[in-house]
Motif scaffolding. Sequence first.
Motif, PDB file in Angstrom:
ATOM      1  N   ASP A 157      65.358  27.519  21.684  1.00  0.00           N
ATOM      2  CA  ASP A 157      64.742  28.150  22.060  1.00  0.00           C
ATOM      3  C   ASP A 157      63.442  28.483  21.553  1.00  0.00           C
ATOM      4  N   PHE A 158      63.526  28.586  20.209  1.00  0.00           N
ATOM      5  CA  PHE A 158      62.431  28.933  19.418  1.00  0.00           C
ATOM      6  C   PHE A 158      61.113  27.672  19.496  1.00  0.00           C
ATOM      7  N   TYR A 159      61.420  26.474  19.606  1.00  0.00           N
ATOM      8  CA  TYR A 159      60.662  25.407  19.979  1.00  0.00           C
ATOM      9  C   TYR A 159      60.257  25.356  21.387  1.00  0.00           C
ATOM     10  N   GLU A 160      61.050  25.762  22.385  1.00  0.00           N
ATOM     11  CA  GLU A 160      60.784  25.793  23.687  1.00  0.00           C
ATOM     12  C   GLU A 160      59.501  26.500  23.826  1.00  0.00           C
ATOM     13  N   LYS A 161      59.451  27.554  23.162  1.00  0.00           N
ATOM     14  CA  LYS A 161      58.428  28.685  23.104  1.00  0.00           C
ATOM     15  C   LYS A 161      57.273  27.986  22.781  1.00  0.00           C
ATOM     16  N   ARG A 162      57.178  27.113  21.851  1.00  0.00           N
ATOM     17  CA  ARG A 162      55.968  26.636  21.142  1.00  0.00           C
ATOM     18  C   ARG A 162      55.694  25.082  21.063  1.00  0.00           C
ATOM     19  N   ASN A 163      56.533  24.523  21.856  1.00  0.00           N
ATOM     20  CA  ASN A 163      55.953  23.164  22.267  1.00  0.00           C
ATOM     21  C   ASN A 163      55.832  22.739  23.827  1.00  0.00           C
ATOM     22  N   PRO A 164      54.871  22.855  24.240  1.00  0.00           N
ATOM     23  CA  PRO A 164      54.663  22.653  25.859  1.00  0.00           C
ATOM     24  C   PRO A 164      55.353  21.346  26.374  1.00  0.00           C
ATOM     25  N   LYS A 165      55.372  20.485  25.388  1.00  0.00           N
ATOM     26  CA  LYS A 165      55.964  19.075  25.795  1.00  0.00           C
ATOM     27  C   LYS A 165      57.450  19.088  25.838  1.00  0.00           C
ATOM     28  N   GLY A 166      58.212  20.046  25.249  1.00  0.00           N
ATOM     29  CA  GLY A 166      59.799  20.117  25.469  1.00  0.00           C
ATOM     30  C   GLY A 166      60.230  20.058  24.325  1.00  0.00           C
ATOM     31  N   VAL A 167      61.678  20.301  24.569  1.00  0.00           N
ATOM     32  CA  VAL A 167      62.625  20.121  23.592  1.00  0.00           C
ATOM     33  C   VAL A 167      63.833  19.522  23.910  1.00  0.00           C
ATOM     34  N   VAL A 174      72.323   4.310  15.631  1.00  0.00           N
ATOM     35  CA  VAL A 174      71.242   3.386  15.883  1.00  0.00           C
ATOM     36  C   VAL A 174      70.837   3.493  17.524  1.00  0.00           C
ATOM     37  N   GLN A 175      71.734   3.437  18.403  1.00  0.00           N
ATOM     38  CA  GLN A 175      71.675   3.578  19.812  1.00  0.00           C
ATOM     39  C   GLN A 175      71.269   4.922  20.045  1.00  0.00           C
ATOM     40  N   HIS A 176      71.272   5.980  19.425  1.00  0.00           N
ATOM     41  CA  HIS A 176      70.792   7.289  19.451  1.00  0.00           C
ATOM     42  C   HIS A 176      69.408   7.426  18.911  1.00  0.00           C
ATOM     43  N   ILE A 177      68.927   6.827  18.053  1.00  0.00           N
ATOM     44  CA  ILE A 177      67.983   6.797  17.441  1.00  0.00           C
ATOM     45  C   ILE A 177      66.832   5.904  18.564  1.00  0.00           C
ATOM     46  N   LYS A 178      67.261   4.746  18.987  1.00  0.00           N
ATOM     47  CA  LYS A 178      66.470   3.747  19.515  1.00  0.00           C
ATOM     48  C   LYS A 178      66.209   4.368  20.943  1.00  0.00           C
ATOM     49  N   THR A 179      67.163   5.096  21.566  1.00  0.00           N
ATOM     50  CA  THR A 179      66.989   5.398  22.888  1.00  0.00           C
ATOM     51  C   THR A 179      66.791   6.881  23.312  1.00  0.00           C
ATOM     52  N   VAL A 201      66.038   9.417  20.451  1.00  0.00           N
ATOM     53  CA  VAL A 201      65.288  10.648  19.396  1.00  0.00           C
ATOM     54  C   VAL A 201      63.746   9.804  19.225  1.00  0.00           C
ATOM     55  N   ALA A 202      63.807   8.419  19.103  1.00  0.00           N
ATOM     56  CA  ALA A 202      62.233   7.968  18.827  1.00  0.00           C
ATOM     57  C   ALA A 202      61.559   7.926  20.112  1.00  0.00           C
ATOM     58  N   PRO A 203      62.156   7.798  21.174  1.00  0.00           N
ATOM     59  CA  PRO A 203      61.331   7.993  22.646  1.00  0.00           C
ATOM     60  C   PRO A 203      60.936   9.476  22.908  1.00  0.00           C
ATOM     61  N   ALA A 204      61.682  10.503  22.439  1.00  0.00           N
ATOM     62  CA  ALA A 204      61.441  11.682  22.869  1.00  0.00           C
ATOM     63  C   ALA A 204      60.234  12.272  21.820  1.00  0.00           C
ATOM     64  N   LEU A 205      60.373  11.635  20.408  1.00  0.00           N
ATOM     65  CA  LEU A 205      59.254  11.886  19.485  1.00  0.00           C
ATOM     66  C   LEU A 205      58.015  11.298  19.958  1.00  0.00           C
ATOM     67  N   GLY A 260      56.070  13.278  22.193  1.00  0.00           N
ATOM     68  CA  GLY A 260      55.632  14.665  21.635  1.00  0.00           C
ATOM     69  C   GLY A 260      56.621  16.014  21.739  1.00  0.00           C
ATOM     70  N   LYS A 261      57.972  15.317  22.079  1.00  0.00           N
ATOM     71  CA  LYS A 261      58.807  16.630  22.153  1.00  0.00           C
ATOM     72  C   LYS A 261      59.412  16.713  20.785  1.00  0.00           C
ATOM     73  N   THR A 262      60.167  17.912  20.724  1.00  0.00           N
ATOM     74  CA  THR A 262      60.605  18.345  19.555  1.00  0.00           C
ATOM     75  C   THR A 262      62.362  17.965  19.692  1.00  0.00           C
ATOM     76  N   VAL A 263      62.686  17.386  18.787  1.00  0.00           N
ATOM     77  CA  VAL A 263      64.283  17.053  18.940  1.00  0.00           C
ATOM     78  C   VAL A 263      65.003  17.717  17.935  1.00  0.00           C
ATOM     79  N   VAL A 264      66.119  18.521  18.479  1.00  0.00           N
ATOM     80  CA  VAL A 264      67.093  19.177  17.591  1.00  0.00           C
ATOM     81  C   VAL A 264      68.280  18.613  17.815  1.00  0.00           C
ATOM     82  N   CYS A 265      68.945  18.091  16.672  1.00  0.00           N
ATOM     83  CA  CYS A 265      70.095  17.517  16.690  1.00  0.00           C
ATOM     84  C   CYS A 265      71.225  18.134  15.838  1.00  0.00           C
TER      85      CYS A 265
END
Length: 208
Positions: free
Chosen positions: A31-41, A80-85, A87-91, A94-99
Amino acid sequence: MKSTAPGAPLFVSLEGLDGSGKTTQIVRVADFYEKRNPKGVVVTREPGGTEVGERIRNILLEHGSLHPQTELLLLFAARVQHIKTVVAPALALGKTVVCDRYQDATYAYQGYGRGLGVELIDGLSDLLAVPLPDLTLYFDVPVSVALGRRVGRSADRIEAEGEAFFERVREGYQARVRAQPDRFVVIPAAGSLAEVAQAVDTALMAHL
Ligand code: Z5A
């Protein structure tokens, strides 16, 4: 992949013992980052976060015998599957990734809990170029508190380990915090839900 420039997309992980309350607080962090990052979380978890990762998670958590090195390699396969498909695409968008759990859990659970040591994990991380989060909230609770919060719940394969295992895991987390103090914020997590929530808000505001 570390992205600490002002306004840059952030990769945030939540860590702690099972029962530390991190999953309860992840909604607040998102929620904290949703309010601050228009590109999403993107809220995600390890092991898991992808179709293959969730299947690996089931293998890791179901009861049965698994050699500690097999456990470690399965975690890295899911990662590796998680990062490649995910985490990295979301970053990159411009999205925030919360893991919910990530690499520090491997050091704590497999390195310390299972006794595999840190060198093997360091080596695999380097080989696979596993990125570090920008910020890690570590929810610190005594093992007795964490175990007490689990009463009445059936234990998966890892949760079924004894108290000594979780003491080593906590020691592993604390060693990670000492080794990389700039990346971690320690959240004292033995208090009430409201107290922990307040500590999370303070940590997130301080990191802005
Ligand atoms: N694992 C690993 O070994 N190596 C790795 O590299 C990775 C993971 C990535 C699954 O993780 C397992 O994977 C985990 C480590 C291993 N096994 N163990 N043990 P997971 O994160 O998906 O599963 P979990 O640790 O079992 O998460 P959890 O059950 O979601 O626990 P939590 O996130 O710490 O706590 P919670 O669900 O937020 O809260 C637990 C209970 O306490 C719940 O009833 C809450 O309502 C209550 N609670 C929470 N906060 C409070 C406060 N402040 N007061 C009172 N009660 C509270």
